[in-house]
Design a protein around this motif. Structure first.
Motif, PDB file in Angstrom:
ATOM      1  N   PRO A 267       4.654 -14.824 -50.823  1.00 39.44           N
ATOM      2  CA  PRO A 267       3.672 -14.282 -51.760  1.00 39.44           C
ATOM      3  C   PRO A 267       3.217 -15.294 -52.814  1.00 39.44           C
ATOM      4  O   PRO A 267       2.062 -15.259 -53.248  1.00 39.44           O
ATOM      5  N   LEU A 268       4.090 -16.205 -53.191  1.00 38.86           N
ATOM      6  CA  LEU A 268       3.713 -17.225 -54.168  1.00 38.86           C
ATOM      7  C   LEU A 268       2.654 -18.151 -53.583  1.00 38.86           C
ATOM      8  O   LEU A 268       1.677 -18.508 -54.257  1.00 38.86           O
TER       9      LEU A 268
ATOM     10  N   ASP B   5       6.694 -23.138 -61.385  1.00 39.65           N
ATOM     11  CA  ASP B   5       7.868 -22.535 -62.034  1.00 39.65           C
ATOM     12  C   ASP B   5       8.600 -21.593 -61.077  1.00 39.65           C
ATOM     13  O   ASP B   5       9.839 -21.567 -61.036  1.00 39.65           O
ATOM     14  N   ALA B   6       7.830 -20.824 -60.307  1.00 38.66           N
ATOM     15  CA  ALA B   6       8.444 -19.843 -59.404  1.00 38.66           C
ATOM     16  C   ALA B   6       9.123 -20.523 -58.221  1.00 38.66           C
ATOM     17  O   ALA B   6      10.216 -20.107 -57.800  1.00 38.66           O
ATOM     18  N   TYR B   7       8.507 -21.568 -57.659  1.00 37.73           N
ATOM     19  CA  TYR B   7       9.163 -22.329 -56.590  1.00 37.73           C
ATOM     20  C   TYR B   7      10.463 -22.936 -57.112  1.00 37.73           C
ATOM     21  O   TYR B   7      11.493 -22.910 -56.423  1.00 37.73           O
ATOM     22  N   LEU B   8      10.402 -23.512 -58.307  1.00 41.58           N
ATOM     23  CA  LEU B   8      11.596 -24.148 -58.869  1.00 41.58           C
ATOM     24  C   LEU B   8      12.688 -23.119 -59.144  1.00 41.58           C
ATOM     25  O   LEU B   8      13.873 -23.368 -58.849  1.00 41.58           O
ATOM     26  N   ALA B   9      12.324 -21.962 -59.672  1.00 45.94           N
ATOM     27  CA  ALA B   9      13.320 -20.918 -59.948  1.00 45.94           C
ATOM     28  C   ALA B   9      13.994 -20.463 -58.656  1.00 45.94           C
ATOM     29  O   ALA B   9      15.214 -20.258 -58.616  1.00 45.94           O
TER      30      ALA B   9
ATOM     31  N   GLN C  41      -5.300 -18.115 -53.425  1.00 44.90           N
ATOM     32  CA  GLN C  41      -6.350 -17.188 -53.847  1.00 44.90           C
ATOM     33  C   GLN C  41      -6.961 -17.557 -55.203  1.00 44.90           C
ATOM     34  O   GLN C  41      -7.978 -16.981 -55.595  1.00 44.90           O
ATOM     35  N   LEU C  42      -6.380 -18.522 -55.903  1.00 47.71           N
ATOM     36  CA  LEU C  42      -6.894 -18.908 -57.206  1.00 47.71           C
ATOM     37  C   LEU C  42      -8.262 -19.574 -57.068  1.00 47.71           C
ATOM     38  O   LEU C  42      -8.468 -20.432 -56.204  1.00 47.71           O
TER      39      LEU C  42
ATOM     40  N   MET D 136       7.296 -31.551 -43.467  1.00 50.87           N
ATOM     41  CA  MET D 136       7.432 -30.688 -44.635  1.00 50.87           C
ATOM     42  C   MET D 136       7.732 -29.264 -44.165  1.00 50.87           C
ATOM     43  O   MET D 136       8.192 -29.058 -43.054  1.00 50.87           O
ATOM     44  N   SER D 137       7.445 -28.285 -45.017  1.00 55.83           N
ATOM     45  CA  SER D 137       7.651 -26.894 -44.607  1.00 55.83           C
ATOM     46  C   SER D 137       6.305 -26.181 -44.507  1.00 55.83           C
ATOM     47  O   SER D 137       5.313 -26.610 -45.120  1.00 55.83           O
ATOM     48  N   PRO D 138       6.237 -25.070 -43.769  1.00 53.40           N
ATOM     49  CA  PRO D 138       5.002 -24.292 -43.724  1.00 53.40           C
ATOM     50  C   PRO D 138       4.637 -23.662 -45.066  1.00 53.40           C
ATOM     51  O   PRO D 138       3.533 -23.139 -45.217  1.00 53.40           O
ATOM     52  N   TRP D 139       5.547 -23.707 -46.021  1.00 53.77           N
ATOM     53  CA  TRP D 139       5.289 -23.148 -47.351  1.00 53.77           C
ATOM     54  C   TRP D 139       4.841 -24.228 -48.341  1.00 53.77           C
ATOM     55  O   TRP D 139       4.797 -24.002 -49.540  1.00 53.77           O
ATOM     56  N   MET D 140       4.495 -25.387 -47.821  1.00 58.25           N
ATOM     57  CA  MET D 140       3.982 -26.466 -48.660  1.00 58.25           C
ATOM     58  C   MET D 140       2.634 -26.079 -49.260  1.00 58.25           C
ATOM     59  O   MET D 140       1.746 -25.597 -48.558  1.00 58.25           O
ATOM     60  N   LEU D 141       2.487 -26.298 -50.549  1.00 61.86           N
ATOM     61  CA  LEU D 141       1.194 -26.162 -51.215  1.00 61.86           C
ATOM     62  C   LEU D 141       0.668 -27.564 -51.476  1.00 61.86           C
ATOM     63  O   LEU D 141       1.202 -28.287 -52.322  1.00 61.86           O
TER      64      LEU D 141
END
Length: 232
Positions: A124-125, A170-174, A131-132, A148-153
């Motif tokens: 979801p992150l 912040d959310a990835y790091l948390a 979407q921004l 890398m991973s499929p969740w790479m931004l």
């Protein structure tokens, strides 16, 4: 008064959070120099402590080239399955860019429990980030994506969107810090061997063209010093 750039602020914010959470201490702080400037154009730092092997930061700021680049990489131990954490925050003259990811320590396709624990909560992150308004995909080939991973931004962003992406970082790091604290499902793999091979490829000049640019800026010796901290 000199204004702190958005990439600098995000990089330092992230490093401060890592340092505080993991009780890291700087063991090396090396200026990076270039023939094109009498003053240092960058900085290589190595931090150690806590439950990780080390954190490495590389800052390169060259206003005449429109370059403002900051990388934070937190490497877990050689025998740990917890992913590595990485953030690149960049201003390249006319746009901002970001690369945010958790680097898998095992092959996701054959370790579903590991995938679900370490990466699925990021879905979801990642979706919200794409979407921004003002965020668009950056050019990166499938060869690099495979490491890398499929969740790479990996994206370009307007200044407004880049600011909004702070929440994603912040959310990835948390989430990563939670994995570091609680652990991940065990995997059947040669973790040290796979990590050595993956990092050798990930930071290879033959794979990532950025190393040719860094060599032109810093010279071969300093470039290899930086790469050496990332591959081992």
């Amino acid at each position: 008064m000199t204004m702190t750039s958005l990439p600098t602020a995000l990089s330092e914010r992230t490093l401060d959070a890592l340092t505080s959470a993991l009780h890291l201490e700087t063991t090396e702080d090396i200026p990076l120099t270039s023939a094109m400037s009498p003053d240092p154009v960058g900085r290589l730092r190595v931090l150690r402590g806590g439950p990780i092997d080390k954190a490495v930061t590389v800052d390169l700021v060259v206003p005449p080239l429109g370059l403002d680049s900051h990388m934070v990489f937190a490497f877990t131990g050689s025998d740990s399955a917890v992913p590595h954490f990485t953030l690149d925050s960049v201003f390249a003259g006319d746009y901002h860019a970001m690369h945010l990811d958790l680097i898998p320590r095992a092959d996701l396709a054959v370790h579903l429990d590991y995938l679900d624990a370490a990466f699925l909560p990021l879905t979801p992150l990642l979706e919200q980030a794409w979407q921004l308004t003002g965020v668009s995909p950056a050019a990166i080939g499938p060869r690099q994506r495979a490491m890398m991973s499929p969740w790479m931004l990996v994206c370009r962003a307007t200044s407004e969107a880049f600011g909004e992406l702070t929440g994603t970082v912040d959310a990835y790091l948390a989430h990563w810090l939670t994995l570091l604290d609680k652990g991940v499902p065990a995997v059947q793999a040669d973790l040290p061997g796979r990590d050595r091979a993956n990092r050798a490829n990930l930071f290879s000049p033959a794979v990532d063209p950025v190393w040719a640019q860094v060599t032109r800026l810093l010279g071969a010796e300093q470039c290899e010093r930086v790469r050496g901290e990332l591959v081992a």
